[in-house]
Design a protein around this motif. Sequence first.
Motif, PDB file in Angstrom:
ATOM      1  N   VAL A 136      50.144  23.703  44.998  1.00 23.73           N
ATOM      2  CA  VAL A 136      49.325  24.095  43.854  1.00 23.73           C
ATOM      3  C   VAL A 136      47.885  24.398  44.246  1.00 23.73           C
ATOM      4  O   VAL A 136      47.343  25.459  43.898  1.00 23.73           O
ATOM      5  N   GLY A 137      47.218  23.488  44.954  1.00 17.70           N
ATOM      6  CA  GLY A 137      45.833  23.732  45.318  1.00 17.70           C
ATOM      7  C   GLY A 137      45.675  24.975  46.164  1.00 17.70           C
ATOM      8  O   GLY A 137      44.725  25.751  45.999  1.00 17.70           O
ATOM      9  N   TYR A 138      46.614  25.177  47.085  1.00 20.75           N
ATOM     10  CA  TYR A 138      46.596  26.357  47.948  1.00 20.75           C
ATOM     11  C   TYR A 138      46.757  27.639  47.128  1.00 20.75           C
ATOM     12  O   TYR A 138      46.005  28.601  47.290  1.00 20.75           O
ATOM     13  N   THR A 139      47.736  27.650  46.227  1.00 16.98           N
ATOM     14  CA  THR A 139      48.055  28.868  45.492  1.00 16.98           C
ATOM     15  C   THR A 139      46.989  29.215  44.471  1.00 16.98           C
ATOM     16  O   THR A 139      46.620  30.388  44.319  1.00 16.98           O
ATOM     17  N   THR A 140      46.455  28.221  43.771  1.00 17.61           N
ATOM     18  CA  THR A 140      45.443  28.528  42.760  1.00 17.61           C
ATOM     19  C   THR A 140      44.130  28.981  43.391  1.00 17.61           C
ATOM     20  O   THR A 140      43.304  29.598  42.721  1.00 17.61           O
ATOM     21  N   GLY A 141      43.948  28.721  44.693  1.00 13.97           N
ATOM     22  CA  GLY A 141      42.777  29.225  45.404  1.00 13.97           C
ATOM     23  C   GLY A 141      43.011  30.554  46.085  1.00 13.97           C
ATOM     24  O   GLY A 141      42.167  31.021  46.847  1.00 13.97           O
ATOM     25  N   GLY A 142      44.133  31.191  45.845  1.00 10.26           N
ATOM     26  CA  GLY A 142      44.456  32.488  46.427  1.00 10.26           C
ATOM     27  C   GLY A 142      45.653  32.400  47.344  1.00 10.26           C
ATOM     28  O   GLY A 142      46.694  32.978  47.091  1.00 10.26           O
ATOM     29  N   GLY A 143      45.501  31.657  48.466  1.00 12.64           N
ATOM     30  CA  GLY A 143      46.622  31.465  49.363  1.00 12.64           C
ATOM     31  C   GLY A 143      46.721  32.529  50.431  1.00 12.64           C
ATOM     32  O   GLY A 143      47.345  33.576  50.235  1.00 12.64           O
ATOM     33  N   LEU A 144      46.084  32.265  51.592  1.00 12.11           N
ATOM     34  CA  LEU A 144      46.063  33.199  52.723  1.00 12.11           C
ATOM     35  C   LEU A 144      46.931  32.624  53.839  1.00 12.11           C
ATOM     36  O   LEU A 144      46.546  31.651  54.488  1.00 12.11           O
ATOM     37  N   GLY A 145      48.114  33.220  54.064  1.00  8.66           N
ATOM     38  CA  GLY A 145      49.066  32.643  54.991  1.00  8.66           C
ATOM     39  C   GLY A 145      49.312  33.464  56.230  1.00  8.66           C
ATOM     40  O   GLY A 145      48.736  34.540  56.421  1.00  8.66           O
ATOM     41  N   PRO A 146      50.212  32.988  57.117  1.00  3.83           N
ATOM     42  CA  PRO A 146      50.464  33.640  58.404  1.00  3.83           C
ATOM     43  C   PRO A 146      51.110  35.017  58.313  1.00  3.83           C
ATOM     44  O   PRO A 146      51.102  35.753  59.301  1.00  3.83           O
ATOM     45  N   VAL A 147      51.710  35.389  57.176  1.00  5.46           N
ATOM     46  CA  VAL A 147      52.277  36.733  57.023  1.00  5.46           C
ATOM     47  C   VAL A 147      51.608  37.469  55.865  1.00  5.46           C
ATOM     48  O   VAL A 147      52.183  38.365  55.248  1.00  5.46           O
ATOM     49  N   ALA A 148      50.354  37.134  55.607  1.00  5.00           N
ATOM     50  CA  ALA A 148      49.673  37.617  54.402  1.00  5.00           C
ATOM     51  C   ALA A 148      49.397  39.114  54.423  1.00  5.00           C
ATOM     52  O   ALA A 148      49.354  39.761  53.363  1.00  5.00           O
ATOM     53  N   ARG A 149      49.169  39.712  55.586  1.00  4.92           N
ATOM     54  CA  ARG A 149      48.890  41.151  55.608  1.00  4.92           C
ATOM     55  C   ARG A 149      50.119  41.972  55.217  1.00  4.92           C
ATOM     56  O   ARG A 149      49.998  43.100  54.765  1.00  4.92           O
ATOM     57  N   THR A 150      51.302  41.377  55.359  1.00 10.62           N
ATOM     58  CA  THR A 150      52.525  42.056  54.924  1.00 10.62           C
ATOM     59  C   THR A 150      52.789  41.829  53.441  1.00 10.62           C
ATOM     60  O   THR A 150      53.119  42.772  52.711  1.00 10.62           O
TER      61      THR A 150
END
Length: 458
Positions: A136-150
């Motif tokens: 929840v905290g990650y997602t509500t702050g946007g959420g930038l992950g290891p495959v985010a550019r895809t």
Amino acid sequence: MTTAVETFEALRRRLTGALAVPGEPLYAALTAGFNVAIAATPAAVVEARDAQDVVEAVRFAATTGRAVAVQATGHGLASTLDGAILVHTGRLDECVVHPDGWARVGAGVRWQQVLDAAAPHGLAPLCGSAPAVGVVGYTTGGGLGPVARTYGWASDRVRAIEIVTGDGVPRRVTATEEPDLFWGVRGGKGALGIVTALEFDLVPLPEVYAGALYFAGADAHAVVHRWREWSSALPAEATTSLALLQLPPMPGVPEPLAGKFSVAVRFAWTGSQASGEAVLAPMRAAAEPLIDAVQTIPYAGIGMVHADPVDPMPVVEDTDLLTALPAEAVDALLAVAGPDARSPQVIVELRQLGGALAAEPAQPSALCHRDAAFVLTIIGVPVPPIADALVPHAAAVRAALGPWATGGALPNHGAAAGPERIARSYDAETLTRLIELTERYDPAHVLRAGQVPVRPAA
């Protein structure tokens, strides 16, 4: 004289879960955060067992004039929460993956639980680099992950939110039900309420060609300049970051890296292994890697790409967003944080943005700064003899890259509290709208503690 237990007795009687006050064993367990440099000291902690416990805590805070804060894993702790009621959502642990491509999770769920539940179906959640972080905290702050550019921001994959707003009302929020809240919660972190459950789309990705190349400090100049040139032409199938590392000699740190300066190039490729190898070849040729850990892995093991620490530790963080990374910026960075700079930081990291991260979502949200090119994150461990040097040095790193900084920041990077940080997280139009929504949904201003308040303190 009224004791702390007596002060909160009326709230305790209305809870299904537990309530703890200072001096009780449960209080110590629930106030612990990942960053042990910050000690949380709320007046009481509510260990919520269901959404109604959250409702009771928020309503009690409103009637007694107290602030409310929320915590599940403690990764976002940014202030001491003095005098507040801390709602701990770790027991809200529902985690259901639907084979047709979406998941429903409670506010206490960590990403690794979703990764493991989705793997048998060949599905992948857009988690962050550290799967031990809460969803929840990650997602509500946007959420930038290891495959985010895809695949873009995690918040853009949300389909429904269950939240107790600051007025103590439980609500179900979608693009058509409570659309203002749907806009504000996705990117606004906890400014509007306490999320109790999320529903979000998954992507079909059973495995990924991913990992990290680790290079010696002596090769830093060649590697960082090559990474700058190479990353500028990457397609959206590639997500990459670069980290200048000074990892201590401790369990879990590979011998070639322990106690030495090194450079990590992280890489995740959502196409075939053969095409990923071809794309990564220029970085493999930049210098002889100390460790080459890039390989095809089950997506459920995505945490190995960044290999973030999982145990609580003291940290001091800072961050910036950059518009570009020309050769001059690389030289400026290496001068202040390279192998000869005597940097006290454990990690100085650049994550490349762009690709799907720059796209406008189907449903607009409060997440700003989609046009940034890179995010800079500086992490130090405040222990003698370097503790006092961390903050001034982080300021020096930011100053060195100042000509290319946007002035903005992502809500989830470099956790911090206060109006200056809020102003960096949102553009003026977005912040104005968020403030208007908090006035509507939190009239008693109970959501004024911790990292997320957008309204100035009364």
